[in-house]
Motif scaffolding. Structure first.
Motif, mmCIF file in Angstrom:
data_model
loop_
_atom_site.group_PDB
_atom_site.id
_atom_site.type_symbol
_atom_site.label_atom_id
_atom_site.label_comp_id
_atom_site.label_asym_id
_atom_site.label_seq_id
_atom_site.Cartn_x
_atom_site.Cartn_y
_atom_site.Cartn_z
ATOM 1 N N LEU A 150 58.128 0.258 44.529
ATOM 2 C CA LEU A 150 57.693 1.648 44.551
ATOM 3 C C LEU A 150 58.711 2.359 45.430
ATOM 4 N N SER A 151 59.513 3.239 44.837
ATOM 5 C CA SER A 151 60.529 3.980 45.589
ATOM 6 C C SER A 151 60.022 5.385 45.859
ATOM 7 N N ILE A 152 60.225 5.818 47.094
ATOM 8 C CA ILE A 152 59.815 7.161 47.482
ATOM 9 C C ILE A 152 60.981 7.820 48.205
ATOM 10 N N VAL A 153 61.311 9.028 47.781
ATOM 11 C CA VAL A 153 62.319 9.826 48.470
ATOM 12 C C VAL A 153 61.613 11.065 48.985
ATOM 13 N N CYS A 154 61.679 11.267 50.292
ATOM 14 C CA CYS A 154 61.024 12.425 50.896
ATOM 15 C C CYS A 154 61.695 12.732 52.231
ATOM 16 N N ARG A 161 61.400 1.958 50.236
ATOM 17 C CA ARG A 161 61.023 0.910 49.297
ATOM 18 C C ARG A 161 59.725 0.277 49.767
ATOM 19 N N LEU A 162 58.748 0.259 48.857
ATOM 20 C CA LEU A 162 57.465 -0.392 49.093
ATOM 21 C C LEU A 162 57.234 -1.412 47.980
ATOM 22 N N VAL A 201 58.263 1.535 57.813
ATOM 23 C CA VAL A 201 58.541 1.476 56.373
ATOM 24 C C VAL A 201 60.009 1.137 56.149
ATOM 25 N N GLU A 202 60.258 0.211 55.207
ATOM 26 C CA GLU A 202 61.640 -0.112 54.834
ATOM 27 C C GLU A 202 62.259 1.119 54.186
ATOM 28 N N ALA A 203 63.337 1.605 54.783
ATOM 29 C CA ALA A 203 63.928 2.850 54.276
ATOM 30 C C ALA A 203 65.391 2.951 54.668
ATOM 31 N N GLU A 204 66.139 3.617 53.814
ATOM 32 C CA GLU A 204 67.493 4.072 54.133
ATOM 33 C C GLU A 204 67.319 5.502 54.605
ATOM 34 N N ARG A 205 67.697 5.777 55.818
ATOM 35 C CA ARG A 205 67.467 7.086 56.420
ATOM 36 C C ARG A 205 68.777 7.860 56.554
ATOM 37 N N ASP A 206 68.650 9.115 56.926
ATOM 38 C CA ASP A 206 69.798 9.996 57.207
ATOM 39 C C ASP A 206 70.596 10.371 55.963
#
Length: 130
Positions: free
Chosen positions: A41-45, A16-17, A54-59
């Protein structure tokens, strides 16, 4: 005909940005989804591309519905989500022009595969790229 799902090796991140952020240079790869809304701005990669700051949900691990899905088909995502919900597996999903992608947390992968197989899905592992 049994629906086929492929699960990929790469760990994915859901980022999330701010809504006004530019698309960062790391938002690339074999699979990358970028969505802008008034709120974010959502990015999935692939997780390895995402800076730790970067704010992110990982794994997350990614399943792909194999084959091109016709827009007239109904209930595809629901038929996948239902057995996962019944197994207590949370999902994140993305639909593209051709197909659907379902993400589950890495720690739930074995439980998700078992639930999907039990529901009649054919699940295979991909050890190659996307």
């Amino acid at each position: 005909m049994r629906m086929k799902l492929k699960v990929f090796d790469s760990k994915m991140a859901i980022c999330r940005l701010p809504s006004d952020a530019g698309v960062p240079v790391w938002a690339t790869g074999e699979f990358c989804s970028i969505t802008r809304t008034p709120d974010e701005l959502s990015i999935v990669c692939e997780q390895e591309r995402v800076p730790q700051t970067v704010e992110a949900e990982r794994d997350w691990r990614m399943f792909r519905v194999e084959g091109k899905l016709d827009f007239s088909l109904t209930g595809i995502l629901a038929s996948i989500a239902r057995p996962l919900a019944e197994a207590g597996v949370s999902i994140f999903s993305i639909s593209t022009f051709n197909t659907d992608y379902i993400f589950v947390k890495s720690g739930d992968l074995v439980k998700a595969i078992a639930a999907l197989k039990s529901a009649g899905f054919e699940v295979s592992l991909s050890h190659a790229g996307f």
